[in-house]
Design a protein around this motif. Structure first.
Motif, PDB file in Angstrom:
ATOM      1  N   GLU A 175       5.400   0.135  -2.373  1.00 28.90           N
ATOM      2  CA  GLU A 175       4.149  -0.604  -2.520  1.00 28.90           C
ATOM      3  C   GLU A 175       4.441  -2.102  -2.547  1.00 28.90           C
ATOM      4  OE1 GLU A 175       0.094   0.082  -5.148  1.00 28.90           O
ATOM      5  OE2 GLU A 175       2.041   0.509  -6.038  1.00 28.90           O
ATOM      6  N   THR A 176       3.686  -2.867  -1.765  1.00 24.20           N
ATOM      7  CA  THR A 176       3.917  -4.304  -1.684  1.00 24.20           C
ATOM      8  C   THR A 176       3.378  -5.014  -2.923  1.00 24.20           C
ATOM      9  OG1 THR A 176       1.813  -4.756  -0.571  1.00 24.20           O
ATOM     10  CG2 THR A 176       3.708  -4.192   0.824  1.00 24.20           C
ATOM     11  N   GLN A 229       1.198  -7.453  -3.073  1.00 19.79           N
ATOM     12  CA  GLN A 229      -0.252  -7.618  -3.005  1.00 19.79           C
ATOM     13  C   GLN A 229      -0.979  -6.318  -3.327  1.00 19.79           C
ATOM     14  OE1 GLN A 229      -1.948 -10.358  -2.756  1.00 19.79           O
ATOM     15  NE2 GLN A 229      -3.914  -9.302  -2.794  1.00 19.79           N
ATOM     16  N   GLU A 230      -0.465  -5.208  -2.816  1.00 18.89           N
ATOM     17  CA  GLU A 230      -1.109  -3.916  -3.070  1.00 18.89           C
ATOM     18  C   GLU A 230      -1.062  -3.557  -4.549  1.00 18.89           C
ATOM     19  OE1 GLU A 230      -0.261  -1.555   1.120  1.00 18.89           O
ATOM     20  OE2 GLU A 230       1.236  -1.535  -0.450  1.00 18.89           O
ATOM     21  N   LYS A 241      -1.776  -4.998  12.120  1.00 13.55           N
ATOM     22  CA  LYS A 241      -1.413  -4.848  10.711  1.00 13.55           C
ATOM     23  C   LYS A 241      -2.437  -5.520   9.812  1.00 13.55           C
ATOM     24  CE  LYS A 241       2.595  -5.131   7.664  1.00 13.55           C
ATOM     25  NZ  LYS A 241       4.042  -5.419   7.579  1.00 13.55           N
ATOM     26  N   GLN A 253      -4.480  -3.562   6.943  1.00 15.29           N
ATOM     27  CA  GLN A 253      -4.374  -3.981   5.556  1.00 15.29           C
ATOM     28  C   GLN A 253      -5.747  -4.242   4.947  1.00 15.29           C
ATOM     29  OE1 GLN A 253      -1.661  -7.325   5.917  1.00 15.29           O
ATOM     30  NE2 GLN A 253       0.045  -6.110   5.150  1.00 15.29           N
ATOM     31  N   TYR A 254      -6.687  -4.752   5.727  1.00 15.32           N
ATOM     32  CA  TYR A 254      -8.033  -5.003   5.203  1.00 15.32           C
ATOM     33  C   TYR A 254      -8.814  -3.705   5.015  1.00 15.32           C
ATOM     34  CZ  TYR A 254     -13.017  -6.053   5.196  1.00 15.32           C
ATOM     35  OH  TYR A 254     -14.346  -6.055   4.884  1.00 15.32           O
ATOM     36  N   ASP A 284      -0.379   1.638   9.795  1.00 15.70           N
ATOM     37  CA  ASP A 284      -0.097   0.741  10.909  1.00 15.70           C
ATOM     38  C   ASP A 284       0.836   1.402  11.916  1.00 15.70           C
ATOM     39  OD1 ASP A 284       2.424   0.670   9.819  1.00 15.70           O
ATOM     40  OD2 ASP A 284       2.290  -1.381   9.072  1.00 15.70           O
ATOM     41  N   ASN A 329       3.313   2.651   8.000  1.00 13.81           N
ATOM     42  CA  ASN A 329       3.129   2.154   6.644  1.00 13.81           C
ATOM     43  C   ASN A 329       1.669   2.337   6.240  1.00 13.81           C
ATOM     44  OD1 ASN A 329       5.810   1.192   6.388  1.00 13.81           O
ATOM     45  ND2 ASN A 329       5.266  -0.620   7.569  1.00 13.81           N
ATOM     46  N   TYR A 372      -1.634   1.534   3.817  1.00 10.93           N
ATOM     47  CA  TYR A 372      -2.216   0.484   2.992  1.00 10.93           C
ATOM     48  C   TYR A 372      -3.511   0.989   2.360  1.00 10.93           C
ATOM     49  CZ  TYR A 372       1.103  -2.453   5.492  1.00 10.93           C
ATOM     50  OH  TYR A 372       2.249  -2.972   6.018  1.00 10.93           O
ATOM     51  N   GLY A 381      -6.305  -0.838   1.236  1.00  7.66           N
ATOM     52  CA  GLY A 381      -7.475  -1.422   1.874  1.00  7.66           C
ATOM     53  C   GLY A 381      -8.729  -1.336   1.019  1.00  7.66           C
ATOM     54  N   ARG A 441      -9.349 -12.195   8.365  1.00 11.58           N
ATOM     55  CA  ARG A 441      -7.978 -11.678   8.250  1.00 11.58           C
ATOM     56  C   ARG A 441      -7.213 -11.878   9.566  1.00 11.58           C
ATOM     57  NH1 ARG A 441      -6.496  -8.185   4.068  1.00 11.58           N
ATOM     58  NH2 ARG A 441      -7.842  -8.558   2.266  1.00 11.58           N
TER      59      ARG A 441
END
Length: 390
Positions: free
Chosen positions: A180-181, A183-184, A313, A317-318, A323, A327, A329, A331, A346
């Motif tokens: 998990e990033t 930001q996430e 991507k 991500q939004y 992707d 990966n 996300y 969102g 974005r």
């Protein structure tokens, strides 16, 4: 002063050099040569460079104490205060079919792979049956999306043995995910702290979002005397959930629900209470709305070679989904509309784009330059394959 009522203000290299220059002339005289080519000037610039790095490190230390600005391990240390931890990378796994001579034994740990040298090992011993095949589960040797595979992509026998002729994967592997990033996990932490406590819909939703693999959740409560529009019975709750295992989701609902309230849903899992008595806990899987997008770009010379992948991507991500590298996300959350202007914003975050037009669709046929409305029990998702960039 670095720390003020408005926060931390870091001095730049130029600011530090100017102060050193003033101090040097105060000590050595106003006619002291502090030019860039003088001995004193060179020493001042070396000192200014080193001190600038110290100021930068101090600034990083200051911001590492806040969840909104911390990164990496510093962010991980703050996540327990929100009741969560970062979701780690997961290993792709699934079944493969081994073909060969009946009676051939394949030991546990036997290695197969893809043409790109991604390797998998068998999780148990197996024997070729009378029909010439054996089905066995394998797991990728490394975590992350690299282990995901299309049907038939796992077709390499790394260490051949007598009696084994070929291998293939009959289904696609899609459960390998990257860690998990930052930001996430920040966004998930922001959501979890909104619903602290118990016996409220917010606390149930928060507990659900802590479950590994859960990407969206909404809890509907019906305190009327009739079944509501979502099918929730009177005096009951119904959790709509995207992702996570059935058992973990049921335990999360049971942990936070109010006593005497029925946890209704289309899926029921038995959970043991504190007295080891079985309780049926219901929840409903969220309705996934697949989104399709057509993107027309006007590019300039700053547009990078992988710019199209960056655009894809940014869209994933939004909205949320997978992707091109598989990966996943989070969102948008449950019930959040797909807003065209936010999506375009974005895309503009990718370097080298002068203008952009975006058309959206929910069926892949009818595209419109408009928002897509998502109902409360639905969640929007998109995949790289559903995005066309020209």
């Amino acid at each position: 002063m670095a720390l003020t009522s408005k926060g931390y203000k870091r001095e730049s290299y130029e600011d530090i050099l100017e102060r050193l220059d003033v101090k040097a002339k105060e000590l050595f005289g106003q006619d002291a040569n502090t030019g860039a080519r003088s001995a004193l000037g060179i020493l001042l610039r070396i000192m200014a460079f080193v001190l600038a790095l110290v100021w930068q490190d101090n600034e990083n230390v200051y911001y590492s104490g806040y969840r909104k600005t911390a990164e990496g391990r510093q962010l991980d240390a703050l996540l327990p205060y929100a009741g969560i931890t970062r979701n780690p990378a997961t290993y792709a796994d699934g079944p493969v079919v081994l073909s060969g001579t009946p009676g051939t034994t394949i030991e546990m740990g036997f290695t197969v792979g893809k043409e790109d040298e991604t390797l998998y090992y068998t999780l148990e011993e197996s024997t070729i049956e009378s029909d010439g095949t054996a089905t066995v589960d394998v797991m990728c040797q490394v975590s992350g999306a690299i282990g995901n595979a299309e049907i038939g992509e796992i077709n390499q026998i790394i260490n051949p043995i007598d009696g084994l002729e070929s291998v293939t994967n009959p289904i696609a592997f899609t459960n390998g995910k990257e860690q998990e990033t930052d930001q996430e996990v920040r966004e998930r932490a922001d959501t979890t702290v909104e619903g602290l406590g118990s016996a409220t819909t917010a606390s149930i939703r928060t507990e659900l979002l802590k479950v590994s693999g859960v990407r969206a959740a909404y809890v509907d409560e019906n305190y009327s005397d009739e079944i509501n529009v979502y099918g929730t019975p009177s005096r009951a709750i119904q959790a709509f959930v995207l992702g996570g295992s059935d058992e973990d989701v049921a335990k999360a609902v049971f942990k936070k629900k109010s006593g005497g309230i029925q946890p209704y849903g289309q899926t029921y899992i038995t959970v043991l209470d504190d007295a080891e008595q079985p309780k049926a806990v219901g929840f409903t899987r969220a309705q996934t709305v697949q989104i399709y997008a057509k993107v027309s770009l006007k590019k300039n010379n700053s547009f990078e070679a992988d710019g199209q992948n960056q655009v894809i991507k940014a869209i994933v991500q939004y909205i949320g989904g997978s992707d091109a590298e598989s990966n996943t996300y989070i969102g948008l959350n449950m019930g959040e509309d797909v807003i065209l202007s936010k999506l375009i914003a974005r895309i503009y975050g990718v370097n080298g784009i002068d203008d952009v037009d975006v058309l959206l669709s929910t069926d892949g046929s009818l595209y419109e330059a408009s928002n897509i409305e998502i109902k409360l029990q639905q969640v929007a998702q998109i995949t790289a394959a559903n995005i066309e960039v020209i």
